[in-house]
Write a protein that holds these residues in place. Structure first.
Motif, PDB file in Angstrom:
ATOM      1  N   ASP A 154       3.763  11.261  -1.898  1.00  0.00           N
ATOM      2  CA  ASP A 154       2.919  11.557  -2.797  1.00  0.00           C
ATOM      3  C   ASP A 154       1.671  10.732  -2.535  1.00  0.00           C
ATOM      4  N   GLU A 155       0.682  11.443  -2.222  1.00  0.00           N
ATOM      5  CA  GLU A 155      -0.743  10.664  -1.969  1.00  0.00           C
ATOM      6  C   GLU A 155      -1.311   9.930  -3.267  1.00  0.00           C
ATOM      7  N   ALA A 156      -0.903  10.910  -4.217  1.00  0.00           N
ATOM      8  CA  ALA A 156      -1.148  10.377  -5.866  1.00  0.00           C
ATOM      9  C   ALA A 156      -0.748   9.128  -6.126  1.00  0.00           C
ATOM     10  N   ALA A 157       0.367   8.762  -5.747  1.00  0.00           N
ATOM     11  CA  ALA A 157       1.417   7.698  -5.867  1.00  0.00           C
ATOM     12  C   ALA A 157       0.738   6.353  -5.011  1.00  0.00           C
ATOM     13  N   LEU A 158      -0.021   6.515  -4.228  1.00  0.00           N
ATOM     14  CA  LEU A 158      -0.492   5.457  -3.385  1.00  0.00           C
ATOM     15  C   LEU A 158      -1.529   4.442  -4.364  1.00  0.00           C
ATOM     16  N   PRO A 159      -1.461   2.978  -4.048  1.00  0.00           N
ATOM     17  CA  PRO A 159      -2.238   2.308  -4.852  1.00  0.00           C
ATOM     18  C   PRO A 159      -3.700   2.376  -4.347  1.00  0.00           C
ATOM     19  N   THR A 160      -4.507   1.994  -5.407  1.00  0.00           N
ATOM     20  CA  THR A 160      -6.093   2.465  -4.958  1.00  0.00           C
ATOM     21  C   THR A 160      -6.268   1.059  -4.254  1.00  0.00           C
ATOM     22  N   PRO A 161      -7.414   1.092  -3.571  1.00  0.00           N
ATOM     23  CA  PRO A 161      -8.015  -0.236  -2.706  1.00  0.00           C
ATOM     24  C   PRO A 161      -7.907  -1.544  -3.544  1.00  0.00           C
ATOM     25  N   ALA A 162      -8.239  -1.340  -4.705  1.00  0.00           N
ATOM     26  CA  ALA A 162      -8.398  -2.445  -5.608  1.00  0.00           C
ATOM     27  C   ALA A 162      -6.883  -3.130  -5.833  1.00  0.00           C
ATOM     28  N   VAL A 163      -6.016  -2.175  -5.903  1.00  0.00           N
ATOM     29  CA  VAL A 163      -4.670  -2.625  -6.289  1.00  0.00           C
ATOM     30  C   VAL A 163      -4.118  -3.265  -4.871  1.00  0.00           C
ATOM     31  N   GLY A 210       0.566  -1.268  -0.012  1.00  0.00           N
ATOM     32  CA  GLY A 210       0.022   0.029  -0.009  1.00  0.00           C
ATOM     33  C   GLY A 210       0.704   1.074   0.026  1.00  0.00           C
ATOM     34  N   LEU A 211       2.347   1.066  -0.071  1.00  0.00           N
ATOM     35  CA  LEU A 211       3.205   2.264  -0.045  1.00  0.00           C
ATOM     36  C   LEU A 211       3.115   2.864  -1.563  1.00  0.00           C
ATOM     37  N   PRO A 212       3.932   3.925  -1.578  1.00  0.00           N
ATOM     38  CA  PRO A 212       3.576   4.817  -2.957  1.00  0.00           C
ATOM     39  C   PRO A 212       4.622   4.038  -3.838  1.00  0.00           C
ATOM     40  N   HIS A 213       3.789   4.005  -5.144  1.00  0.00           N
ATOM     41  CA  HIS A 213       4.445   3.259  -6.434  1.00  0.00           C
ATOM     42  C   HIS A 213       4.419   1.805  -6.398  1.00  0.00           C
ATOM     43  N   GLN A 214       4.034   1.337  -5.358  1.00  0.00           N
ATOM     44  CA  GLN A 214       3.681  -0.153  -5.298  1.00  0.00           C
ATOM     45  C   GLN A 214       2.813  -0.646  -6.636  1.00  0.00           C
TER      46      GLN A 214
END
Length: 465
Positions: free
Chosen positions: A257-266, A214-218
């Motif tokens: 960067d909050e925008a880089a966090l994976p979505t709940p689906a991811v 759930g971290l950025p860019h994962q």
């Protein structure tokens, strides 16, 4: 193929506890009377039960942006000395509350980074512990410590074994460099490999690795590569935590960067991949965020039905009274949860007055104990049988929990659980969302969630997906 329809992701992505305790820390109050703690500690009926000690060492050399722990980031190692002196005084104060013929069969140093202490300081703290409490020998006890591989040399690992530690937990989080840079924790693979090899050479009984999804860019592919690498290192246990993004509570999280966090689906897809790859590699899925090789005590405890949850996650010893030492540390003694002051000034002032630093807590009532046992059974065994609770508590389960069983119907329709005439079984899809299943039995939750939804309170829980 995913276990979930897209609409279920939205339906079940709620804020909820991790249930390292019930009632959760949200229910602790500062009106708690420490006299309850003293009475629970002195209870002669508990004299035969083992003790567990948790030490919170809050210092870190650098801060990881994702971290939600109570920590103090500093490069000044001199800060450790006054804290160590107070921990030693707190040990004496706590020991005075208990029958210290009761053996300590479990000890854990967490943080922060416990190895922020020097080798001599760690030896000093362990010696002080042995002076105040009866530590069982290596073969009969679980003595564990959290280690940052960036801070621990092979020599440090040897020192820890000499001090009596027989279990290590290494923080890794992710091997992907882009992710490491985003969370301010660059840790080359070779650094991790070196300390893990040292732990094997020194004869540690169990080596655990912590990962976070759930971290950025994962994404699924990048985290799969991290899993492949971890599997080659073959830790005995793995903790794969879902990152709790709560920037309103943990300000350092705003650095990411909050925008880089994976979505709940991811996030859910990553978790499914984690379970798939680790079980294929021979690990037992203990529950929620823990995996263990079949020989490990966690897996053995689950098979024996003795698995437990406490403030460090899944545990093998359910019958221990837990004594929390250090700033913000939480203990569980009898039917009492007690937490030390969360700020260093408050903690220090209490210890300097010659008092325990307990600042808040809660005393459980009969309903709390019943629901705690239900939630523990769900979280640890993925099932419960009605007759066991009816015999233990003198209730008719289907009558006492008629409303909860009715609410479970929706989860049953979505394939998360199966409610039988004699009990409840959590299905594979439900194990991914076991917090949601447990939340059905949380008497305190409705009011907390209502406040969060209304925007009248800070978020208190992370999202379950």
């Amino acid at each position: 193929m995913s276990l979930f329809r897209p609409d279920l992701l939205t339906k079940y992505d709620a804020a909820g506890p991790r249930y390292t305790s019930y009632p959760t820390a949200v229910q602790f109050t500062d009106t708690f009377d420490p006299a309850h703690y003293h009475r629970a500690a002195a209870d002669p009926g508990a004299a035969s039960a083992d003790l567990s000690l948790y030490f919170h060492i809050p210092f870190c050399d650098t801060v990881c942006f994702y971290c939600g722990c109570n920590k103090i980031a500093t490069k000044n190692r001199a800060h450790a000395r006054p804290y160590l002196d107070r921990l030693k005084r707190e040990l004496v104060l706590q020991a005075a509350c208990f029958d210290t013929t009761r053996p300590v069969s479990q000890l854990h140093w967490g943080g922060g980074t416990p190895t922020f202490l020097s080798h001599d300081e760690m030896a000093e703290l362990m010696a002080a512990t042995a002076e105040s409490f009866r530590l069982l020998p290596d073969a009969q006890a679980e003595y564990s410590i959290e280690v940052d591989p960036r801070e621990a040399s092979a020599e440090t690992i040897g020192v820890l074994r000499d001090l009596g530690f027989n279990r290590l937990s290494f923080g890794v989080q992710d091997f992907d460099l882009r992710v490491q840079q985003a969370i301010n924790r660059v840790q080359p693979l070779e650094t991790t490999r070196t300390v893990m090899s040292a732990a094997r050479a020194e004869g540690f009984k169990s080596v655990s690795v912590d990962l976070i999804y759930g971290l950025p860019h994962q994404n699924v592919e990048s985290f799969s590569r991290t899993l492949d690498t971890i599997i080659t290192l073959a830790p005995d246990r793995l903790s794969v935590f879902g990152y709790a993004h709560m920037p309103a509570v943990f300000k350092m999280q705003r650095q990411m960067d909050e925008a880089a966090l994976p979505t709940p689906a991811v996030r859910l897809a990553i978790l499914e991949r984690v379970i798939e790859k680790l079980t294929e590699a021979g690990y037992v899925y203990i529950g929620m965020d823990h995996f263990a090789l079949p020989h490990d005590e966690l897996a053995v405890a689950q098979r024996a039905g003795t698995l437990h949850r406490n403030f460090q996650g899944y545990s093998t010893r359910a019958d221990c009274d837990l004594i929390g030492l250090g700033v913000s540390a939480i203990g569980k003694v009898g039917d009492v949860y007690a937490q030390n002051a969360k700020d260093m000034a408050g903690y220090a002032a209490a210890i300097d007055r010659g008092e325990l630093a307990i600042a808040r807590g809660v005393q459980l009532n009969t309903d709390d104990r019943l629901r705690r046992d239900i939630i523990t059974e769900i979280m640890c065994q993925s099932s419960l049988r009605f007759d066991a609770f009816e015999a233990a508590y003198g209730i008719r389960f289907k009558t006492a929990f008629a409303s909860e069983l009715e609410r479970l119907r929706s989860l049953e329709a979505d394939g998360l659980v199966k409610v039988n005439h004699d009990g409840i079984d959590v299905l594979p899809a439900g194990r991914l969302l076991v917090r949601n299943v447990a939340m059905i039995f949380d008497r305190y939750l409705a009011g907390n969630l209502a406040g969060n939804l209304a925007g009248t309170a800070k978020p208190r829980f992370s999202q379950t997906i």
